[in-house]
Write a protein that holds these residues in place. Structure first.
Motif, PDB file in Angstrom:
ATOM      1  N   ALA A  22       0.834  -1.211   0.000  1.00  0.00           N
ATOM      2  CA  ALA A  22       0.000   0.000   0.000  1.00  0.00           C
ATOM      3  C   ALA A  22       0.861   1.249   0.000  1.00  0.00           C
ATOM      4  CB  ALA A  22      -0.941  -0.021   1.202  1.00  0.00           C
ATOM      5  N   VAL A  23       1.941   1.242   0.775  1.00  0.00           N
ATOM      6  CA  VAL A  23       2.845   2.392   0.808  1.00  0.00           C
ATOM      7  C   VAL A  23       3.454   2.623  -0.573  1.00  0.00           C
ATOM      8  CG1 VAL A  23       5.071   3.198   1.704  1.00  0.00           C
ATOM      9  CG2 VAL A  23       3.363   2.283   3.267  1.00  0.00           C
ATOM     10  N   THR A  28      -3.792   3.402   1.281  1.00  0.00           N
ATOM     11  CA  THR A  28      -3.915   2.786   2.601  1.00  0.00           C
ATOM     12  C   THR A  28      -4.032   1.265   2.450  1.00  0.00           C
ATOM     13  OG1 THR A  28      -6.323   2.878   2.601  1.00  0.00           O
ATOM     14  CG2 THR A  28      -5.137   4.809   3.482  1.00  0.00           C
ATOM     15  N   PRO A  29      -3.689   0.526   3.510  1.00  0.00           N
ATOM     16  CA  PRO A  29      -3.911  -0.915   3.469  1.00  0.00           C
ATOM     17  C   PRO A  29      -5.391  -1.255   3.220  1.00  0.00           C
ATOM     18  CG  PRO A  29      -2.404  -0.388   5.241  1.00  0.00           C
ATOM     19  CD  PRO A  29      -2.933   0.915   4.708  1.00  0.00           C
ATOM     20  N   HIS A  30      -6.298  -0.469   3.783  1.00  0.00           N
ATOM     21  CA  HIS A  30      -7.725  -0.693   3.562  1.00  0.00           C
ATOM     22  C   HIS A  30      -8.059  -0.619   2.078  1.00  0.00           C
ATOM     23  CE1 HIS A  30     -11.915   0.710   3.033  1.00  0.00           C
ATOM     24  NE2 HIS A  30     -12.149  -0.229   3.921  1.00  0.00           N
ATOM     25  N   TRP A  31      -7.565   0.404   1.383  1.00  0.00           N
ATOM     26  CA  TRP A  31      -7.801   0.565  -0.047  1.00  0.00           C
ATOM     27  C   TRP A  31      -7.269  -0.643  -0.809  1.00  0.00           C
ATOM     28  CZ3 TRP A  31      -4.700   0.550  -4.329  1.00  0.00           C
ATOM     29  CH2 TRP A  31      -5.248   1.037  -5.518  1.00  0.00           C
ATOM     30  N   PHE A  32      -6.039  -1.062  -0.458  1.00  0.00           N
ATOM     31  CA  PHE A  32      -5.397  -2.185  -1.135  1.00  0.00           C
ATOM     32  C   PHE A  32      -6.227  -3.464  -0.996  1.00  0.00           C
ATOM     33  CE2 PHE A  32      -2.518  -5.750  -1.465  1.00  0.00           C
ATOM     34  CZ  PHE A  32      -1.750  -5.431  -2.580  1.00  0.00           C
ATOM     35  N   MET A  33      -6.657  -3.761   0.233  1.00  0.00           N
ATOM     36  CA  MET A  33      -7.429  -4.987   0.473  1.00  0.00           C
ATOM     37  C   MET A  33      -8.790  -4.927  -0.215  1.00  0.00           C
ATOM     38  SD  MET A  33      -6.425  -6.030   4.378  1.00  0.00           S
ATOM     39  CE  MET A  33      -6.689  -4.410   5.068  1.00  0.00           C
ATOM     40  N   MET A  38     -12.473  -6.727  -4.526  1.00  0.00           N
ATOM     41  CA  MET A  38     -13.337  -6.359  -5.657  1.00  0.00           C
ATOM     42  C   MET A  38     -12.835  -6.979  -6.963  1.00  0.00           C
ATOM     43  SD  MET A  38     -15.747  -4.841  -4.173  1.00  0.00           S
ATOM     44  CE  MET A  38     -16.664  -4.384  -5.620  1.00  0.00           C
ATOM     45  N   TYR A  39     -11.527  -7.017  -7.145  1.00  0.00           N
ATOM     46  CA  TYR A  39     -10.939  -7.619  -8.349  1.00  0.00           C
ATOM     47  C   TYR A  39     -11.363  -9.076  -8.487  1.00  0.00           C
ATOM     48  CZ  TYR A  39      -7.389  -9.509 -11.490  1.00  0.00           C
ATOM     49  OH  TYR A  39      -6.753 -10.159 -12.520  1.00  0.00           O
TER      50      TYR A  39
END
Length: 78
Positions: A22-23, A28-33, A38-39
């Protein structure tokens, strides 16, 4: 649209890998997960199966321990 929190259990190493990824993306880690979920959700809804989700070597190692049907069969056999 309301939302609820859903949790998954991750070991410390995986959590750190997500944080580092994420960095690198300036997210953010939330966005990444959420993007990862969703993918794969969209792929499955479009007809993808387990074979499309796992590389061939991982598919060979997948002994269906996470299969709902497999667990039901094990419980019924006992």
């Amino acid at each position: 649209m309301s939302s609820t929190t859903t949790g998954i259990k991750l070991d410390a190493k995986t959590k750190e890998r997500i944080k580092e990824a994420a960095v690198l993306l300036d997210r953010t880690p939330h966005w990444f997960m959420k993007k990862a979920v969703m993918y794969w959700l969209e792929k499955v809804e479009a007809g993808a199966g387990v074979a499309e989700m796992l590389c061939e070597s991982n598919l060979d190692d997948d002994d269906r321990l996470n299969s709902v049907l497999g667990r039901q069969r094990l419980l019924n056999a006992e």
